[in-house]
Design a protein around this motif. Sequence first.
Motif: not given
Length: 535
Positions: A187-193
């Motif tokens: 899935e798409r990633i972001g800062p939470a990753t």
Amino acid sequence: MGRARVSTNESVAGRYRLVEVLHRETNLRCWYADDTRTGRPCLVMESRLPEDPLGELLPHVPDRVLRTTEDVTRLCPGRMATVIEAVAEASCLWTATTWIDGTSLGALLAEQGTFNHVRAARVGLELLDVLDAAHTVGITHGELGPGHVFVRDTGPVVVTGWGLSQATDAPRLTAPAYASPEQARGERIGPATDLWALGALLYTMLEGRPPYRDRGRPEATLKGVDRLPLRTPLRAGPLTRLVQGLLRKDPRERLDLEVAREVLTRIVNEDSASASAAPVPGPRLRDAAVALRGVGREWSRRTMVVGTTLAVMTVAVAVLTATQALPGGDSEPETADTPSPSASSPGAPGAPDATDTPGDAPSAPPSSAAPSPSPSDTDKLPPGFQLYRAPEGFSVALPEGWKRLDTSRAGDVAYRVTFGAEQDPRTLAVTYSERVGPDPVAVWRDDVEPALKRDGDYDRIGEIRATKYQGRRAADMEWTEERNDTRVRTFGRGVVLGAGRGFSLRWTTPADDWDDAESRRALETFLRTFRPAAA
């Protein structure tokens, strides 16, 4: 530091002579190398790339690495190694950087063993500074692992590996044991990753192993990260709640950067203060030593003492405040590499305005009506019940022989009390929070239910019902799930008191006993007699 010396005549890009392997992890090797053009030592990172039969993707990876590293270096100078060159060669990406006068976190842990919680907190704070700078301009590292964090004797940590994430179709190129669940699912990633990776690194520093073990094949490791429960940290002390909050599988429920910073900063400051302060007299020390009791699953009734210092209380308050779930939003104890029963998430007070009409009677579970208690209601208790007045301020009628089984609290901000009796499989949990959201239906649906679904064997019964309870906004949800080889059924009700405060009740019983007259009477009595603390 001890180095795994290898005999090699290899060179990369006709310029970098590989001398020693400094650190190894899945799909990543860190080399000490000589730059034959300048005669200076350098660090070469060897990252194995996925197959690219058409040769369309890999040629673009070096440019992405160079560009991303330059962008982050401008934002956070001195915290990234300067990239000299990046080349794709022999199915690998080779990234040559200036020499880092430090040791990779992976090598350091292999040589020195685990860190104490203060040292781990200091490293975590330095990592947060770098991540914060990158996140402000929309850059996610996405490959953070022990081989990309270099700890120096003087100066803050240095972070390498920028630009690898999403440079190929692979969900994670290096260190898959540190991948987030959303990466594992593609899935798409972001800062939470990156915050998940921070939690995984803190876990490793404290426990001496990653939260999810490397299974040899990246796809098998990623599957474990996505599907298996978190192995309960045993040595994390006052960092336990933070680590568990960062390692929540749903990125929406993960603690954010500012909460992590606050918790880590307070732990470091507490250590600095205690090192310079005079001894505290016994009575004051006893007052400050707050034992935060991490409640285990209500079904098993296990209680685990997580910490006994003022720093632990600070962590608990910050974590419970940040989750914006319901009172006592703890991560539950889980075992290594085996599926566990789903955690009992507290109910969520609040309800939509659309149903907030005067005069609505509070609804009990289907087929039952639960009238709002009046001052005289508790004088009419059914036989076999007695009124319990909790020191926290609420009261409720309990079956004779029932008592408090578990208590989890964080000062005056939140607590959870679980009631039951020996040899009785039924439990009632009462939770309180001063950080309650306005819409309990949305919290049940968006926050509580996804976690229950991921744990498996979960089935909701009917719709999430907005209602009124004692003249206040409330919402109910019911479901069944498998726990310890037993099918159980739970009814949860959350109610808002105002000013951000709210209570919730959760009644759990074996599904086969749900319609027993005794169980029905117990639930109806709880709903009729429960009285929250004065508004």
